[in-house]
Design a protein around this motif. Structure first.
Motif, PDB file in Angstrom:
ATOM      1  N   VAL A   4       0.852  -1.194   0.000  1.00  0.00           N
ATOM      2  CA  VAL A   4       0.000   0.000   0.000  1.00  0.00           C
ATOM      3  C   VAL A   4       0.885   1.241   0.000  1.00  0.00           C
ATOM      4  N   ALA A   5       0.580   2.190  -0.887  1.00  0.00           N
ATOM      5  CA  ALA A   5       1.293   3.466  -0.944  1.00  0.00           C
ATOM      6  C   ALA A   5       0.371   4.559  -0.417  1.00  0.00           C
ATOM      7  N   ILE A   6       0.866   5.373   0.523  1.00  0.00           N
ATOM      8  CA  ILE A   6       0.095   6.503   1.026  1.00  0.00           C
ATOM      9  C   ILE A   6       0.933   7.781   0.851  1.00  0.00           C
ATOM     10  N   GLY A   7       0.236   8.902   0.625  1.00  0.00           N
ATOM     11  CA  GLY A   7       0.959  10.146   0.423  1.00  0.00           C
ATOM     12  C   GLY A   7       0.158  11.179  -0.332  1.00  0.00           C
ATOM     13  N   ASP A   8       0.878  12.043  -1.062  1.00  0.00           N
ATOM     14  CA  ASP A   8       0.251  13.145  -1.794  1.00  0.00           C
ATOM     15  C   ASP A   8       0.502  12.954  -3.293  1.00  0.00           C
ATOM     16  N   SER A   9       0.621  14.058  -4.041  1.00  0.00           N
ATOM     17  CA  SER A   9       0.754  13.964  -5.497  1.00  0.00           C
ATOM     18  C   SER A   9       1.992  13.188  -5.933  1.00  0.00           C
ATOM     19  N   PHE A  10       3.052  13.274  -5.148  1.00  0.00           N
ATOM     20  CA  PHE A  10       4.291  12.552  -5.449  1.00  0.00           C
ATOM     21  C   PHE A  10       4.023  11.054  -5.547  1.00  0.00           C
ATOM     22  N   GLY A  80       4.485  15.724   3.633  1.00  0.00           N
ATOM     23  CA  GLY A  80       5.119  16.880   4.234  1.00  0.00           C
ATOM     24  C   GLY A  80       5.495  17.951   3.241  1.00  0.00           C
ATOM     25  N   GLY A  81       5.550  17.612   1.948  1.00  0.00           N
ATOM     26  CA  GLY A  81       5.908  18.599   0.949  1.00  0.00           C
ATOM     27  C   GLY A  81       4.918  19.742   0.872  1.00  0.00           C
ATOM     28  N   ASN A  82       3.639  19.429   0.941  1.00  0.00           N
ATOM     29  CA  ASN A  82       2.616  20.480   0.899  1.00  0.00           C
ATOM     30  C   ASN A  82       2.650  21.329   2.168  1.00  0.00           C
ATOM     31  N   VAL A 114       9.794   4.622   4.417  1.00  0.00           N
ATOM     32  CA  VAL A 114       9.575   6.070   4.378  1.00  0.00           C
ATOM     33  C   VAL A 114      10.431   6.672   3.273  1.00  0.00           C
ATOM     34  N   LEU A 115       9.822   7.556   2.478  1.00  0.00           N
ATOM     35  CA  LEU A 115      10.543   8.255   1.428  1.00  0.00           C
ATOM     36  C   LEU A 115      10.498   9.752   1.680  1.00  0.00           C
ATOM     37  N   SER A 116      11.597  10.425   1.368  1.00  0.00           N
ATOM     38  CA  SER A 116      11.553  11.877   1.241  1.00  0.00           C
ATOM     39  C   SER A 116      11.285  12.196  -0.224  1.00  0.00           C
ATOM     40  N   GLY A 117      10.512  13.251  -0.477  1.00  0.00           N
ATOM     41  CA  GLY A 117      10.177  13.606  -1.844  1.00  0.00           C
ATOM     42  C   GLY A 117      11.362  14.207  -2.576  1.00  0.00           C
ATOM     43  N   ALA A 118      11.281  14.219  -3.901  1.00  0.00           N
ATOM     44  CA  ALA A 118      12.329  14.836  -4.708  1.00  0.00           C
ATOM     45  C   ALA A 118      12.384  16.344  -4.446  1.00  0.00           C
ATOM     46  N   ASP A 119      13.561  16.916  -4.609  1.00  0.00           N
ATOM     47  CA  ASP A 119      13.808  18.334  -4.303  1.00  0.00           C
ATOM     48  C   ASP A 119      13.575  19.197  -5.545  1.00  0.00           C
ATOM     49  N   PRO A 120      12.481  19.999  -5.578  1.00  0.00           N
ATOM     50  CA  PRO A 120      12.201  20.839  -6.741  1.00  0.00           C
ATOM     51  C   PRO A 120      12.769  22.248  -6.628  1.00  0.00           C
ATOM     52  N   SER A 121      13.522  22.525  -5.590  1.00  0.00           N
ATOM     53  CA  SER A 121      13.818  23.913  -5.219  1.00  0.00           C
ATOM     54  C   SER A 121      14.633  24.674  -6.257  1.00  0.00           C
ATOM     55  N   ASP A 122      15.412  23.975  -7.089  1.00  0.00           N
ATOM     56  CA  ASP A 122      16.201  24.672  -8.098  1.00  0.00           C
ATOM     57  C   ASP A 122      15.334  25.373  -9.136  1.00  0.00           C
ATOM     58  N   PRO A 125      10.285  29.670  -7.611  1.00  0.00           N
ATOM     59  CA  PRO A 125      10.583  31.038  -7.170  1.00  0.00           C
ATOM     60  C   PRO A 125      10.876  31.156  -5.680  1.00  0.00           C
ATOM     61  N   PHE A 126      10.372  30.220  -4.863  1.00  0.00           N
ATOM     62  CA  PHE A 126      10.619  30.244  -3.418  1.00  0.00           C
ATOM     63  C   PHE A 126      11.533  29.082  -3.036  1.00  0.00           C
ATOM     64  N   GLY A 127      12.427  28.708  -3.955  1.00  0.00           N
ATOM     65  CA  GLY A 127      13.193  27.480  -3.806  1.00  0.00           C
ATOM     66  C   GLY A 127      14.131  27.441  -2.627  1.00  0.00           C
ATOM     67  N   ARG A 128      14.779  28.561  -2.295  1.00  0.00           N
ATOM     68  CA  ARG A 128      15.762  28.518  -1.207  1.00  0.00           C
ATOM     69  C   ARG A 128      15.117  28.198   0.136  1.00  0.00           C
ATOM     70  N   VAL A 129      13.918  28.752   0.367  1.00  0.00           N
ATOM     71  CA  VAL A 129      13.200  28.449   1.609  1.00  0.00           C
ATOM     72  C   VAL A 129      12.817  26.983   1.652  1.00  0.00           C
ATOM     73  N   LEU A 130      12.303  26.481   0.533  1.00  0.00           N
ATOM     74  CA  LEU A 130      11.880  25.085   0.479  1.00  0.00           C
ATOM     75  C   LEU A 130      13.067  24.147   0.642  1.00  0.00           C
ATOM     76  N   ARG A 131      14.205  24.482   0.032  1.00  0.00           N
ATOM     77  CA  ARG A 131      15.405  23.644   0.165  1.00  0.00           C
ATOM     78  C   ARG A 131      15.847  23.570   1.628  1.00  0.00           C
ATOM     79  N   ARG A 132      15.860  24.710   2.313  1.00  0.00           N
ATOM     80  CA  ARG A 132      16.303  24.727   3.709  1.00  0.00           C
ATOM     81  C   ARG A 132      15.375  23.887   4.581  1.00  0.00           C
ATOM     82  N   ARG A 133      14.077  24.052   4.406  1.00  0.00           N
ATOM     83  CA  ARG A 133      13.123  23.262   5.189  1.00  0.00           C
ATOM     84  C   ARG A 133      13.249  21.782   4.858  1.00  0.00           C
ATOM     85  N   GLY A 134      13.376  21.475   3.564  1.00  0.00           N
ATOM     86  CA  GLY A 134      13.483  20.080   3.155  1.00  0.00           C
ATOM     87  C   GLY A 134      14.716  19.399   3.711  1.00  0.00           C
TER      88      GLY A 134
END
Length: 249
Positions: A4-10, A80-82, A114-122, A125-134
Motif C-alpha cells: 500500500v502506498a500513502i501520500g500526496d501527489s508525489f 510533508g511537501g505540501n 519512508v521516502l523523502s520527496g524529490a527536491d524541486p527547489s532549483d 521562485p521560493f526554492g531557497r526556503v523550500l530547500r532549507r526546510r526540506g
C-alpha cells in the motif's frame, strides 16, 4: 506481498500521466517491480491524493491502509511537501506525525518504508526556503528511521533528480522520467533488481521572459489563488486504487 502506498501527489503519480490522463508514477512502477521480483501476483493499493498535508496522510490514509483485509505486508509513506510550502510550517510537528506513523505500523506488525520527496527547489521562485526546510526535515526523518530500524529512501538528497529533465512543466511535480528514477531508487533500496534511470545530460533550457511569464500565469498564480481560497488540488478527488488490485504490469 501486499503493498500500500500513502501520500500526496508525489505518490499518486502526478506528472506521469497515461494517454487517458490517469496518473501512473513511481509507486505503480515499484508495484510492477515487486511482481517481477516475486515471480507472481502482488496485491497493490494506492491511497495517495494530491494536495494532502501530512496529518491526513498519517491518520485518514494510514487508518484505511491498516484496516485493509488481508493486512498489508508493506506500506510506503511520503508526505510533508505540501506542509513545507505553507507559511509557518512546523517541522517538529511533521516529525512527530511521522514518528506516530512509524509506531502504529510497528504495533500492527506491518513493514514501513519512508521516502523523502524529490527536491524541486532549483526550479521554483521560493526554492531557497523550500530547500532549507526540506534539508532539515530530511535529516530529522533520516535519524528517526535509523532509531526505529525503518527503511528510508532519501530521494530529496538525490542530486541527479534535481535536474530539469526530470520535472513537469509546473516545475513542482516529476515527469515520467523523474518517476522512473524514483522507482529505481526505491527498488534498489528494497534490494531488488533496478535500473539507475538517468535522463540525457543536456543543459537546462534557458528561461526566457515570455516563457517565464507563461509559467507564472499557468502554474504559480493558480496555486496562489487556491491558497487564498483555502482550496486544494485534491479537493473532491479519491484514491486511484482504494482497495486491493493486481499490480500493474
Amino acid at each position: 506481498m501486499r503493498y500500500v502506498a500513502i501520500g500526496d501527489s508525489f505518490t499518486e503519480g502526478m506528472g506521469d500521466e497515461r494517454p487517458d490522463g490517469s496518473p501512473r508514477g513511481w509507486a505503480d512502477l515499484v508495484a510492477a517491480g515487486l511482481t517481477a521480483a516475486n515471480g507472481g501476483a502482488v496485491r497493490y493499493a494506492n491511497l495517495a491524493i494530491r494536495g494532502r498535508l501530512l496529518e491526513p496522510i498519517v491518520t485518514e490514509q494510514l487508518d484505511v491502509a491498516l484496516a485493509m483485509s488481508p493486512a498489508p505486508t508493506l506500506i510506503s509513506l511520503n508526505g510533508g511537501g505540501n506542509d513545507m510550502m505553507r507559511r509557518g510550517a512546523d517541522l517538529n510537528h511533521l516529525l512527530e506525525l511521522t514518528e506516530r506513523a512509524v509506531l502504529r505500523c510497528g504495533a500492527a506488525g506491518v513493514r514501513l518504508m519512508v521516502l523523502s520527496g524529490a527536491d524541486p527547489s532549483d526550479h521554483l521562485p521560493f526554492g531557497r526556503v523550500l530547500r532549507r526546510r526540506g534539508e532539515l526535515l530530511t535529516e530529522a526523518v533520516k535519524d528517526l528511521t535509523a532509531r526505529h530500524d525503518i527503511l528510508f529512501v532519501n530521494v530529496f538528497g538525490d542530486a541527479e533528480i534535481r535536474r530539469a529533465p526530470y520535472w513537469s512543466a509546473d516545475r513542482l511535480h516529476l515527469n515520467g522520467t523523474g518517476h522512473r528514477r524514483v522507482a529505481g531508487l526505491v527498488l534498489g533500496a528494497l534490494g531488488l533488481p533496478a535500473t539507475d534511470h538517468r535522463a540525457d545530460a543536456a543543459p537546462a533550457p534557458a528561461r526566457r521572459l515570455l516563457a517565464e511569464a507563461r509559467y507564472y500565469r499557468e502554474h504559480v498564480l493558480p496555486w496562489v489563488n487556491r491558497r487564498l481560497r483555502g482550496r486544494s488540488s485534491g479537493d473532491a478527488r479519491t484514491a486511484k486504487y482504494p482497495d486491493w488490485t493486481a499490480a500493474p504490469a
